[in-house]
Design a protein around this motif. Structure first.
Motif, mmCIF file in Angstrom:
data_model
loop_
_atom_site.group_PDB
_atom_site.id
_atom_site.type_symbol
_atom_site.label_atom_id
_atom_site.label_comp_id
_atom_site.label_asym_id
_atom_site.label_seq_id
_atom_site.Cartn_x
_atom_site.Cartn_y
_atom_site.Cartn_z
ATOM 1 N N LEU A 194 2.623 -4.947 4.771
ATOM 2 C CA LEU A 194 1.191 -5.044 5.064
ATOM 3 C C LEU A 194 0.366 -4.364 3.974
ATOM 4 C CD1 LEU A 194 1.076 -4.487 8.922
ATOM 5 C CD2 LEU A 194 0.378 -6.547 7.689
ATOM 6 N N THR A 195 0.804 -3.187 3.558
ATOM 7 C CA THR A 195 0.090 -2.456 2.499
ATOM 8 C C THR A 195 0.084 -3.261 1.202
ATOM 9 O OG1 THR A 195 0.728 -0.341 3.480
ATOM 10 C CG2 THR A 195 0.053 -0.315 1.167
ATOM 11 N N THR A 230 0.539 -6.530 0.841
ATOM 12 C CA THR A 230 -0.232 -7.763 0.998
ATOM 13 C C THR A 230 -1.735 -7.475 0.971
ATOM 14 O OG1 THR A 230 1.548 -8.664 2.361
ATOM 15 C CG2 THR A 230 -0.546 -9.824 2.433
ATOM 16 N N ALA A 231 -2.137 -6.351 1.564
ATOM 17 C CA ALA A 231 -3.554 -5.979 1.585
ATOM 18 C C ALA A 231 -4.096 -5.778 0.172
ATOM 19 C CB ALA A 231 -3.753 -4.717 2.414
ATOM 20 N N ARG A 232 -3.244 -5.284 -0.731
ATOM 21 C CA ARG A 232 -3.687 -5.088 -2.122
ATOM 22 C C ARG A 232 -3.912 -6.418 -2.833
ATOM 23 N NH1 ARG A 232 0.312 -0.632 -2.556
ATOM 24 N NH2 ARG A 232 1.765 -2.177 -3.410
ATOM 25 N N LEU A 259 -5.388 -12.581 3.801
ATOM 26 C CA LEU A 259 -4.469 -11.538 4.268
ATOM 27 C C LEU A 259 -3.587 -12.074 5.391
ATOM 28 C CD1 LEU A 259 -3.466 -8.586 4.405
ATOM 29 C CD2 LEU A 259 -5.367 -8.113 5.966
ATOM 30 N N THR A 281 0.391 -12.641 4.959
ATOM 31 C CA THR A 281 1.254 -11.880 5.877
ATOM 32 C C THR A 281 2.186 -12.808 6.647
ATOM 33 O OG1 THR A 281 -0.440 -10.153 6.113
ATOM 34 C CG2 THR A 281 1.280 -10.261 7.798
#
Length: 344
Positions: free
Chosen positions: A164-165, A167-169, A177, A181
């Protein structure tokens, strides 16, 4: 009257004789080792179960000290046992280690009872020894499975958080997102299925090359632009796919938690060389910051990788951390990894 007393005594003697014959048959037929000794620890009797367990024939053991069976670092146990026998105490299910004739050690459970004479005085001890090798092995396997279960559950949460971290970047909107994800978790499920093949499935893994397997495993974790892959296009044997996938999957999840995939500019390099019937796969993670993994300590995941490589791929594992990053070198038996069936 005298005839009646003699007949009664004869009947008792016959009953006692039958009882002792029956008892002797039980001792002789027991799979457990049954040994008697005096209070000086000298062996007085030795059944076939003892010969089977310890390797000594009766004529080799009777008249010898019981220390024949006790490893030197456990001699103190016999002193404690004899002390309790003198007090008329019984010892049950005492788990310890004893030594066979060939020098190998065997885990045993001992039940020891004092032997008394007609006056009620303790004159020796009767010992029953049971081999508990299988029980110990099962207990160790159970503990290993529990440790792996804890590791897997913890890993799932850590990997999910890391993905998640990461992918968020990369995402530029909420919609992107969500899409990224979902794609990553679908790829993760696919990689997980390859790494942990269901034994109840009737079909085996599809045929794969080393390059294909690596791409399937690392796909959910990182953009391929951050992966430098220079490995041989080697056809893998079916037997090697699951253990090799498991090793690569563990390395990839560790990279998400601690290594190259945990930062935006980390690089993964995977290369392979083969010579002298060995295949060497090098997994190198290049990080800008210092790797949090220490040189000396090995976590459960690394121990699991080492166990799989040694037991299923006839290989060795080298783990190295230097100023350039983190490196794992898998030195594998090429015959166990590669499928040469199409090469004539």
């Amino acid at each position: 009257m005298l005839d009646s007393l003699l007949s009664w005594r004869c009947a008792l003697d016959q009953r006692d004789e039958r009882y002792y014959r029956h008892l002797a048959a039980v001792v002789e037929g027991s799979d457990d080792a049954i040994i008697s000794k005096n209070l000086n620890s000298i062996i007085l009797s030795w059944n076939p179960g003892a010969e089977q367990l310890f390797g000594y024939r009766a004529e080799e053991a009777i008249g010898k000290s019981i220390y024949l069976l006790i490893p030197e670092d456990r001699h103190h146990e016999e002193l404690h046992i004899i002390s309790r026998m003198r007090r008329g105490e019984r010892i049950e299910n005492f788990e310890t280690v004893r030594q066979k004739k060939d020098g190998t050690l065997v885990p045993v459970s001992l039940t020891i009872s004092p032997v008394k004479n007609e006056q009620g005085e303790v004159v020796g001890a009767s010992k029953i020894a049971r081999d508990i090798t299988v029980q110990r092995r099962l207990a160790e396997q159970q503990q290993m499975l529990l440790s792996e279960m804890r590791h897997r559950v913890s890993n799932c949460f850590a990997v999910s958080s890391g993905l998640l971290t990461m992918t968020a970047r990369e995402a530029r909107s909420i919609e992107e997102l969500i899409e990224l994800t979902n794609n990553r978790y679908r790829a993760l499920a696919k990689a997980h299925a390859v790494a942990l093949h269901d034994p109840e499935q009737t079909q085996s893994h599809p045929s794969r090359t080393l390059t294909e397997l690596i791409r399937v495993i690392i796909e959910p974790f990182v953009d391929e632009r951050r992966v430098r892959l220079t490995v041989a296009n080697l056809q893998l044997s079916h037997a090697a796919i699951t253990p090799l996938a498991l090793v690569l999957y563990e390395l990839a999840t560790n990279a998400v938690k601690y290594g190259a995939f945990s930062e935006s500019d980390g690089i993964l390099e995977i290369s392979s060389t083969s010579s002298c019937e060995r295949l060497r796969i090098t997994w190198s993670e290049r990080l800008q910051r210092k790797d949090s993994r220490t040189k000396g300590a090995e976590g459960y995941g690394t121990r699991m990788i080492r166990r799989v490589i040694e037991s299923q791929l006839a290989g060795k594992l080298e783990r190295r951390i230097d100023t350039l990053g983190f490196h794992m070198i898998l030195d594998l038996d090429l015959k166990m990894v590669a499928d040469f069936s199409d090469n004539g």
